[in-house]
Design a protein around this motif. Structure first.
Motif, mmCIF file in Angstrom:
data_model
loop_
_atom_site.group_PDB
_atom_site.id
_atom_site.type_symbol
_atom_site.label_atom_id
_atom_site.label_comp_id
_atom_site.label_asym_id
_atom_site.label_seq_id
_atom_site.Cartn_x
_atom_site.Cartn_y
_atom_site.Cartn_z
ATOM 1 N N TYR A 46 -23.973 -15.937 -15.350
ATOM 2 C CA TYR A 46 -25.358 -15.470 -15.567
ATOM 3 C C TYR A 46 -25.856 -14.950 -14.197
ATOM 4 N N ILE A 47 -26.803 -13.907 -13.961
ATOM 5 C CA ILE A 47 -27.353 -13.622 -12.698
ATOM 6 C C ILE A 47 -28.562 -13.289 -12.773
ATOM 7 N N GLU A 48 -29.444 -14.154 -11.914
ATOM 8 C CA GLU A 48 -30.877 -14.279 -11.989
ATOM 9 C C GLU A 48 -31.274 -13.189 -11.172
ATOM 10 N N VAL A 49 -32.179 -12.438 -11.675
ATOM 11 C CA VAL A 49 -33.013 -11.315 -10.932
ATOM 12 C C VAL A 49 -34.475 -11.287 -11.188
ATOM 13 N N ALA A 50 -35.338 -11.587 -10.060
ATOM 14 C CA ALA A 50 -36.908 -11.454 -10.126
ATOM 15 C C ALA A 50 -37.392 -11.718 -8.891
ATOM 16 N N HIS A 51 -38.783 -11.448 -8.595
ATOM 17 C CA HIS A 51 -39.123 -12.026 -7.326
ATOM 18 C C HIS A 51 -38.979 -13.333 -7.216
ATOM 19 N N GLY A 52 -38.827 -13.805 -5.842
ATOM 20 C CA GLY A 52 -38.501 -15.203 -5.641
ATOM 21 C C GLY A 52 -39.492 -16.239 -6.344
ATOM 22 N N ASP A 53 -40.478 -15.879 -6.425
ATOM 23 C CA ASP A 53 -41.412 -17.011 -7.141
ATOM 24 C C ASP A 53 -41.604 -16.421 -8.514
ATOM 25 N N GLY A 54 -40.590 -15.564 -9.203
ATOM 26 C CA GLY A 54 -40.440 -15.498 -10.698
ATOM 27 C C GLY A 54 -41.433 -14.124 -10.888
ATOM 28 N N LEU A 55 -41.184 -14.165 -12.344
ATOM 29 C CA LEU A 55 -41.929 -12.930 -12.897
ATOM 30 C C LEU A 55 -43.442 -12.689 -12.368
ATOM 31 N N GLY A 56 -43.829 -11.531 -11.918
ATOM 32 C CA GLY A 56 -45.226 -11.681 -11.583
ATOM 33 C C GLY A 56 -45.540 -12.213 -10.405
ATOM 34 N N GLY A 57 -44.537 -12.396 -9.434
ATOM 35 C CA GLY A 57 -44.670 -13.199 -8.171
ATOM 36 C C GLY A 57 -45.087 -12.068 -6.886
ATOM 37 N N SER A 58 -45.016 -10.811 -7.331
ATOM 38 C CA SER A 58 -45.254 -9.614 -6.404
ATOM 39 C C SER A 58 -46.882 -9.725 -6.217
ATOM 40 N N THR A 59 -47.355 -10.440 -5.283
ATOM 41 C CA THR A 59 -48.707 -10.635 -4.782
ATOM 42 C C THR A 59 -49.148 -10.649 -3.363
ATOM 43 N N ILE A 93 -48.079 -17.772 -12.738
ATOM 44 C CA ILE A 93 -47.606 -16.699 -12.180
ATOM 45 C C ILE A 93 -47.110 -15.546 -12.731
ATOM 46 N N GLY A 94 -46.284 -15.687 -13.834
ATOM 47 C CA GLY A 94 -45.663 -15.003 -14.773
ATOM 48 C C GLY A 94 -46.509 -15.201 -16.032
ATOM 49 N N THR A 95 -46.566 -14.193 -16.801
ATOM 50 C CA THR A 95 -47.350 -14.428 -18.081
ATOM 51 C C THR A 95 -46.152 -13.978 -19.484
ATOM 52 N N VAL A 96 -46.638 -14.208 -20.653
ATOM 53 C CA VAL A 96 -45.833 -13.760 -21.578
ATOM 54 C C VAL A 96 -45.767 -12.261 -21.541
ATOM 55 N N HIS A 97 -46.563 -11.483 -21.162
ATOM 56 C CA HIS A 97 -46.649 -9.995 -21.034
ATOM 57 C C HIS A 97 -45.200 -9.434 -20.365
ATOM 58 N N GLU A 98 -45.007 -10.352 -19.059
ATOM 59 C CA GLU A 98 -43.816 -10.034 -18.104
ATOM 60 C C GLU A 98 -42.590 -10.484 -18.729
#
Ligand SMILES: C[C@H](O)CC(=O)C(=O)O
Ligand code: MN
Length: 339
Positions: A46-59, A93-98
């Motif tokens: 498995y390879i995890e890819v996302a902002h460091g704070d998870g989906l939606g973290g780019s703030t 931080i992340g929602t069901v939308h992301e």
């Protein structure tokens, strides 16, 4: 090593998510593609890819990504064939939308992360992920900060929501081997699902802790190439794999290819070599969330105080992930006291 499980070990490489903290969320699409190609070639599970704070973290609070994480996830999916692309999501931080968006572009697994005492906020995202046909795993952060019974109670909640595994997440790199042992053992005795372990190397015991976790039956194991993860990084993947091989465990990942990838692709991405520096040691010692390191260093410079004092104070106040704004408050208070 005698393992307390007969399930195969599944490795998750987290450098493209946990390592996002280290590069201040500035991964480029080319970097992600090169890393995923190498990991795919090495046979990573498995390879995890996302902002460091998870989906939606780019703030503003957590740091803006250079490239939209969905674009990075899409690129990772394009480069992988057998390796599965995973994402991390912290509810709020992340929602069901992301989550839906990540699923649509090909993410196959989500780790729903909550503070170790707040598993109840993961219910909606775990069940939604299952409905979307994803693997849904629970990720209990700052696992050092709660008693074992609390950890078990919270993991059981995640299991009841449909999580297929729950991780003991040593976000602060504060756990010692005996503490990892008692946590994994207790979870194994109380849950029917798989147990995972995610380490940070702040006190230089990430590989040792991971071995203890595996011995006690953890089967979902995280690592980051060249320790490209927050603080002093995670269990170093290209070290863990040959160590396991020497112990008679072949996890089906090519260790030479991992070493080459770490040396030739990851090392040039690092802003500076991942060392166990004074900040990381203090984080492990004081039990502070690893991704606070760079924020505390910046605040220390801004207010003219030792960032270690900020970290120790954050540890005393039991700051949790998501409370990055507390770092500046603490720094300002300490500077006032000093003046
Ligand atoms: C959002 C955090 O960085 C998740 C993690 O990797 C940890 O708690 O450790
Ligand atoms: Mn981490």
């Amino acid at each position: 090593m005698k393992r307390n499980s007969n399930k195969p070990i599944k490795l998750t490489e987290v450098c493209l998510r946990d390592g996002s903290h280290v590069v201040r969320h500035q991964f480029t699409e080319e970097q992600v593609r090169a890393v995923v190609r190498g990991l795919e070639d090495a046979g990573m599970h498995y390879i995890e890819v996302a902002h460091g704070d998870g989906l939606g973290g780019s703030t503003l609070q957590y740091g803006r990504s250079l490239v939209d994480e969905m674009k990075l996830i899409e690129a990772a999916v394009e480069e992988s064939k057998n390796s599965k692309i995973a994402v991390l999501l912290i509810p709020g931080i992340g929602t069901v939308h992301e989550l839906k968006q990540a699923r649509e572009i090909g993410a196959q697994l989500v780790r729903v992360a909550t503070h170790v005492t707040e598993a109840n906020v993961s219910a909606q995202h775990i069940s939604m992920a299952r409905e979307l046909g994803m693997e849904a795993l629970g990720f209990l952060m700052m696992a050092h900060s709660a008693p074992v019974e609390k950890l078990v109670e919270q993991a059981k909640l995640m299991e009841s929501y449909g999580a297929e595994a729950v991780y003991v997440t040593d976000s602060a790199g504060a756990l010692l081997p005996n503490q990892v042992r008692e946590r994994i053992k207790a979870l194994r005795q109380s849950l029917d699902i798989e147990i995972g372990f995610h380490a940070h190397n702040n006190l230089s015991v990430a590989v040792a802790n991971t071995l203890v976790a595996i011995e006690e039956g953890a089967t979902r194991i995280d690592g980051s190439l060249r320790c490209l993860g927050a603080g002093a990084g995670n269990t170093q993947t290209e070290v863990l794999v040959p160590v396991l091989q020497r112990m008679g465990m072949d996890v089906g990942v090519d260790s030479y290819k991992l070493m080459d990838l770490a040396e030739e692709v990851i090392a040039p991405i690092l802003p500076k070599a991942q060392e166990i520096g004074r900040g990381s040691i203090v984080m492990g010692y004081a039990g502070v969330y690893s991704s606070f390191l760079l924020h505390a260093e910046r605040a220390g410079q801004r207010f003219g105080i030792d960032s270690r004092d900020i970290l120790v104070e954050l540890g005393k106040r039991k700051a949790v992930g998501g409370q990055e704004d507390m770092i500046l408050d603490v720094a300002a208070e300490l500077a006032k006291q000093k003046a």
